[in-house]
Scaffold this motif. Structure first.
Motif, PDB file in Angstrom:
ATOM      1  N   LEU A   1       0.834  -1.193   0.000  1.00 18.56           N
ATOM      2  CA  LEU A   1       0.000   0.000   0.000  1.00 18.56           C
ATOM      3  C   LEU A   1       0.869   1.243   0.000  1.00 18.56           C
ATOM      4  O   LEU A   1       1.925   1.277   0.623  1.00 18.56           O
ATOM      5  CB  LEU A   1      -0.909   0.023   1.235  1.00 18.56           C
ATOM      6  N   GLN A   2       0.418   2.265  -0.696  1.00 16.16           N
ATOM      7  CA  GLN A   2       1.123   3.540  -0.748  1.00 16.16           C
ATOM      8  C   GLN A   2       0.152   4.645  -0.349  1.00 16.16           C
ATOM      9  O   GLN A   2      -1.046   4.566  -0.648  1.00 16.16           O
ATOM     10  CB  GLN A   2       1.623   3.817  -2.171  1.00 16.16           C
TER      11      GLN A   2
ATOM     12  N   HIS B   1      -1.163   6.777   5.542  1.00 16.47           N
ATOM     13  CA  HIS B   1       0.222   6.519   5.942  1.00 16.47           C
ATOM     14  C   HIS B   1       0.399   5.018   6.123  1.00 16.47           C
ATOM     15  O   HIS B   1      -0.489   4.339   6.633  1.00 16.47           O
ATOM     16  CB  HIS B   1       0.534   7.240   7.258  1.00 16.47           C
ATOM     17  N   VAL B   2       1.555   4.518   5.721  1.00 16.60           N
ATOM     18  CA  VAL B   2       1.884   3.116   5.932  1.00 16.60           C
ATOM     19  C   VAL B   2       3.208   3.066   6.678  1.00 16.60           C
ATOM     20  O   VAL B   2       4.215   3.595   6.209  1.00 16.60           O
ATOM     21  CB  VAL B   2       2.010   2.329   4.605  1.00 16.60           C
TER      22      VAL B   2
ATOM     23  N   ARG C   1       1.856  -0.323  11.322  1.00 15.73           N
ATOM     24  CA  ARG C   1       0.544   0.333  11.369  1.00 15.73           C
ATOM     25  C   ARG C   1       0.209   0.954  10.012  1.00 15.73           C
ATOM     26  O   ARG C   1       1.088   1.286   9.237  1.00 15.73           O
ATOM     27  CB  ARG C   1       0.525   1.421  12.435  1.00 15.73           C
ATOM     28  N   VAL C   2      -1.080   1.089   9.779  1.00 20.87           N
ATOM     29  CA  VAL C   2      -1.553   1.782   8.586  1.00 20.87           C
ATOM     30  C   VAL C   2      -2.631   2.767   9.024  1.00 20.87           C
ATOM     31  O   VAL C   2      -3.396   2.497   9.949  1.00 20.87           O
ATOM     32  CB  VAL C   2      -2.090   0.783   7.515  1.00 20.87           C
TER      33      VAL C   2
ATOM     34  N   ASN D   1      -6.493   4.283  12.582  1.00 21.03           N
ATOM     35  CA  ASN D   1      -5.124   3.764  12.660  1.00 21.03           C
ATOM     36  C   ASN D   1      -5.213   2.310  13.081  1.00 21.03           C
ATOM     37  O   ASN D   1      -5.770   2.011  14.130  1.00 21.03           O
ATOM     38  CB  ASN D   1      -4.307   4.559  13.677  1.00 21.03           C
ATOM     39  N   ALA D   2      -4.683   1.423  12.257  1.00 14.62           N
ATOM     40  CA  ALA D   2      -4.796  -0.002  12.529  1.00 14.62           C
ATOM     41  C   ALA D   2      -3.425  -0.664  12.533  1.00 14.62           C
ATOM     42  O   ALA D   2      -2.536  -0.268  11.785  1.00 14.62           O
ATOM     43  CB  ALA D   2      -5.678  -0.670  11.477  1.00 14.62           C
ATOM     44  N   ARG D   3      -3.296  -1.665  13.404  1.00 16.17           N
ATOM     45  CA  ARG D   3      -2.094  -2.480  13.425  1.00 16.17           C
ATOM     46  C   ARG D   3      -2.118  -3.435  12.257  1.00 16.17           C
ATOM     47  O   ARG D   3      -3.167  -3.991  11.921  1.00 16.17           O
ATOM     48  CB  ARG D   3      -2.035  -3.284  14.734  1.00 16.17           C
TER      49      ARG D   3
END
Length: 158
Positions: free
Chosen positions: A111-112, A133-134, A138-139, A151-153
């Protein structure tokens, strides 16, 4: 008529504001997730807000201003010049997502920032998100339809 509104709070004050509003008998929701933090000598599971610097309150338009009596409250989030309103269904999706630990169930492939992605599984299935953000673990995803950033792990991909 009571509706869910989004309060912007000082960074790190999410739990304190939630406690203060609860003491005032105002219905408040701050989605909390558990995450493992690593130090040089130990690791610890801590509870952190899913959406940093924001909490949701259920209030009438006339009573919205009472929230400002709690230390840490900065302002309401506005959308198109009006206070942002979150539908009950969206709050329920967040509650279900957090209670089922779905926040950890994220798999990614190259992912970008700026990419559009459709969530394929889980409670947010078919929601379109923009990758903000990657990081290594986290993303950060923008869910435009809900007006939030999540915000996810990241789950390890084997």
């Amino acid at each position: 008529m009571e509706q869910w509104y989004v309060l912007k709070v000082k960074q790190g004050y999410e739990k304190k504001v939630t406690e203060g509003l609860t003491k005032m008998n105002i219905q408040v929701y701050c989605p909390i997730v558990k995450e493992v933090r690593f130090w040089s000598d130990r690791k610890k599971t801590v509870e952190t807000p899913l959406i940093k610097s924001y909490v949701f309150i259920k209030s009438t338009e006339a009573n919205r201003s009472t929230a400002f009596s709690v230390h840490g409250v900065e302002r309401y989030l506005f959308w198109l010049g009006k206070p942002a309103i979150v539908r009950n269904e969206e709050i329920e999706v967040l509650k279900d997502w957090v209670s089922n630990d779905a926040v950890e169930d994220v798999v990614y492939a190259q992912l970008q920032p700026g990419d559009r992605a459709t969530i394929r599984r889980g409670l947010l299935k078919d929601q379109v998100a923009i990758v903000r953000h990657v990081g290594k673990t986290r993303v950060s995803l923008v869910l435009e339809d809900m007006g939030i950033v999540v915000n996810a792990r990241l789950k390890e991909v084997v």
